[in-house]
Structure formats: structure tokens, C-alpha cells
Design a protein around this motif. Structure first.
Motif, PDB file in Angstrom:
ATOM      1  N   UNK A 115       0.811  -1.212   0.000  1.00 13.82           N
ATOM      2  CA  UNK A 115       0.000   0.000   0.000  1.00 13.82           C
ATOM      3  C   UNK A 115       0.851   1.272   0.000  1.00 13.82           C
ATOM      4  N   UNK A 116       2.150   1.134   0.191  1.00  7.56           N
ATOM      5  CA  UNK A 116       3.029   2.303   0.306  1.00  7.56           C
ATOM      6  C   UNK A 116       3.099   3.037  -1.035  1.00  7.56           C
ATOM      7  N   UNK A 117       2.859   4.341  -1.006  1.00  3.57           N
ATOM      8  CA  UNK A 117       2.912   5.151  -2.221  1.00  3.57           C
ATOM      9  C   UNK A 117       4.361   5.380  -2.643  1.00  3.57           C
ATOM     10  N   UNK A 118       4.617   5.524  -3.945  1.00  7.11           N
ATOM     11  CA  UNK A 118       5.996   5.649  -4.440  1.00  7.11           C
ATOM     12  C   UNK A 118       6.774   6.807  -3.823  1.00  7.11           C
ATOM     13  N   UNK A 119       6.084   7.909  -3.484  1.00  5.45           N
ATOM     14  CA  UNK A 119       6.785   9.082  -2.964  1.00  5.45           C
ATOM     15  C   UNK A 119       6.980   9.036  -1.444  1.00  5.45           C
ATOM     16  N   UNK A 120       6.457   8.014  -0.775  1.00  5.49           N
ATOM     17  CA  UNK A 120       6.669   7.858   0.666  1.00  5.49           C
ATOM     18  C   UNK A 120       7.690   6.765   0.930  1.00  5.49           C
ATOM     19  N   UNK A 158      12.519  12.706   9.483  1.00 10.02           N
ATOM     20  CA  UNK A 158      11.251  12.733   8.757  1.00 10.02           C
ATOM     21  C   UNK A 158      10.905  14.191   8.461  1.00 10.02           C
ATOM     22  N   UNK A 159      10.670  14.488   7.185  1.00 10.68           N
ATOM     23  CA  UNK A 159      10.365  15.870   6.794  1.00 10.68           C
ATOM     24  C   UNK A 159       8.888  16.057   6.451  1.00 10.68           C
ATOM     25  N   UNK A 160       8.137  14.946   6.369  1.00 12.44           N
ATOM     26  CA  UNK A 160       6.720  15.065   6.054  1.00 12.44           C
ATOM     27  C   UNK A 160       5.966  13.845   6.549  1.00 12.44           C
ATOM     28  N   UNK A 161       4.807  14.066   7.151  1.00 14.61           N
ATOM     29  CA  UNK A 161       3.891  12.991   7.551  1.00 14.61           C
ATOM     30  C   UNK A 161       2.520  13.325   6.967  1.00 14.61           C
ATOM     31  N   UNK A 162       2.056  12.517   6.057  1.00 10.41           N
ATOM     32  CA  UNK A 162       0.773  12.731   5.353  1.00 10.41           C
ATOM     33  C   UNK A 162       0.636  14.159   4.834  1.00 10.41           C
ATOM     34  N   UNK A 163       1.741  14.693   4.316  1.00 16.80           N
ATOM     35  CA  UNK A 163       1.705  16.030   3.725  1.00 16.80           C
ATOM     36  C   UNK A 163       2.046  17.157   4.661  1.00 16.80           C
TER      37      UNK A 163
END
Length: 275
Positions: free
Chosen positions: A157-162, A245-250
Motif C-alpha cells: 500500500x506504500x505510495x511511491x513518494x513515501x 522525517x520531513x513530512x507525515x501525510x503532507x
């Protein structure tokens, strides 16, 4: 890749092995440098603890044989940064789920190329929240058993950009990520989820909690909202070290001074083999 099965150069196991049939076993992945296997004692301690939990413990002689093989047969083969993977299953036997009373474990050891996390360590990564819930089972909590289907499905389920996804239990409490443990800073205090009900007690997580004195560490039951209110966030495992981590769900997070300070501290310990 180089593989040993029961301490002999080989790359095959029996189709009747209970590790294949039921995931009946445990595993470890150890970061290896020329002349050094990092955090070996912590990895082997978790391995032996998991084997005891699954009622197939290693005797002292078996433990010493494994340690000796790693030090005198595997380590001399490490010429560059690598990964040493150890898999121990219950072996063959039993009827269905009923395990044999006396097992003869299968011991599989591999030397694999190491992934390169330098860019991730420097620039940080993005996280999503996995739709796959983590099952809670206090009996299996903490150990690195071979039953990893939840993680396999979550990876799909992991999106390519995450780079990673945060995983929650049925009560919507934070557990960690698919293949790493989760930490965050809030007002200079370091927080991480409790793993008393589920999750893997990572060796690098253990080192951060027990072997650094720079920060107070709070281990507890937290929700996603607690993480989203953080000042800084990072993930960790024994292969990647500390990755900001620089982003969590945007939602954006800075790579702050506390994360960088701890990153430098733990990297120094890695280089000197002090944990």
C-alpha cells in the motif's frame, strides 16, 4: 549473496521446514562492516529471547557455536558494508500446527549487500499512515518472528513518494513503521511508542533509549495526533540508523538540531562499536 544452512555453504532448505509452512521461527538482520558486526549482542539477545518465547530455545553450546561461526567464519568474508541475516526455524516435524516435542532447528545465515541510506539520513524522508492495522499480541510483542504478513501487505500500500508508513493498532495507537521504529521530539523531550502489546523492539531503538544520556525518553501509548504535534520526527532501525522525517501525510517537519545532534552521537557509537 552468500548463504549458509546449518553452518555449511548452501542455499536451500527442506520443503517440510516449519519456517516455510508456518513462519515458525525468528530472524535478525545485522549491519556488518569489515572487522565488525554492529550491535551483535543486542541482536543475538533478541534472537535467543524469541527462540525461548517460541519454546525452541538454544542451549549454551548452540549459542556459543553461532557466535563462533559469526566471528570466525562470517566476519572474515565481510569486505565492505553488508548485511548479515540470521534465520532460525523449528526445522521439520510435528503434525499440522502441533510442533515436535524435541526440535532440531534450521539455522540459515546470509551475507547480503547493504542498502545505502546516506541520502535519506541527510535529506530526510516522507511518511504516510498505513491502512493496515497491526495485531496486538502481548505474547509475541517485541520479538522478530517470521510472521510478517502485516508488514508485507502494508508495503504494497506504500505510495511511491513515501519512504515508510506509520502503522497503528486496533485502538489507533502508534506502533511504529513498516520496517522501522518511530521517535519524535516535543520541547526537547524524546518520545517513542510503547511496544508492550505489539511491534518489534528494535536494537537501535534500544540503544537510543538506554545508551544515550543527552535526552529524556518517554515511552508510552500515543495517538497520531501526538506525533503530528511534534517539533521533530525521525525513524530508525539497525541498518538505516537515524533518518529524519520531513513530512507525515503532507504535513512538513523540520530536520531540527535535536535530531542532528542525536544522529551524530549515534553515528560516532557505530564507528567505534560502542553499542
Amino acid at each position: 549473496m552468500t548463504w549458509f544452512v546449518n553452518y555449511r555453504l548452501d542455499n536451500s532448505v527442506s520443503v517440510a521446514d516449519r519456517g516455510l509452512a508456518y513462519g515458525d521461527g525468528v530472524f535478525e538482520t545485522i549491519r556488518a562492516l569489515p572487522h565488525s558486526l554492529l550491535q551483535t549482542e543486542d541482536h543475538l539477545s533478541r534472537l535467543f529471547r524469541g527462540l525461548s518465547k517460541l519454546a525452541m530455545p538454544f542451549s549454551i553450546d548452540q549459542q556459543n557455536t553461532l557466535k563462533s561461526f559469526l566471528n570466525f567464519q562470517v566476519l572474515p568474508l565481510i569486505n565492505e558494508e553488508s548485511v548479515v541475516k540470521i534465520i532460525v526455524t523449528r526445522g521439520e516435524g510435528g503434525r499440522g500446527y502441533l510442533a515436535p516435542e524435541n526440535c532440531i532447528q534450521s539455522i540459515v545465515i546470509g551475507i547480503l549487500p547493504a542498502p545505502n541510506y546516506k541520502v535519506h539520513q541527510e535529506k530526510g524522508v516522507s511518511l504516510s499512515v498505513s491502512p493496515v492495522p497491526v495485531s496486538s499480541n502481548r505474547f509475541l510483542a517485541g520479538i522478530k518472528h517470521l510472521n510478517r504478513l502485516e508488514n508485507v501487505i502494508a508495503k504494497r500500500f506504500l505510495m511511491p513518494f513515501d519512504f515508510e508508513a506509520i502503522m497503528l493498532n486496533a485502538d489507533q495507537e502508534l506502533v511504529g513503521c513498516i520496517q522501522s521504529n518511530l521517535f519524535w521530539y516535543k520541547q526537547g523531550v524524546l518520545y517513542t511508542p510503547s511496544l508492550e502489546k505489539t511491534g518489534v523492539q528494535g536494537t537501535y531503538r534500544k540503544a537510543i533509549i538506554e545508551q544515550q544520556a543527552e535526552y529524556i525518553v518517554q515511552v508510552g501509548r500515543y495517538l497520531l495526533s501526538d506525533l503530528m504535534a511534534a517539533d521533530e520526527v525521525f525513524i530508525t532501525n539497525s541498518l538505516m540508523g537515524i533518518v529524519p522525517v520531513v513530512s507525515v501525510t503532507g504535513m512538513s517537519f523540520p530536520i531540527g538540531c535535536h535530531t542532528r545532534k542525536l544522529q551524530i552521537l549515534m553515528q560516532a557509537k557505530d564507528m567505534h562499536g560502542t553499542h
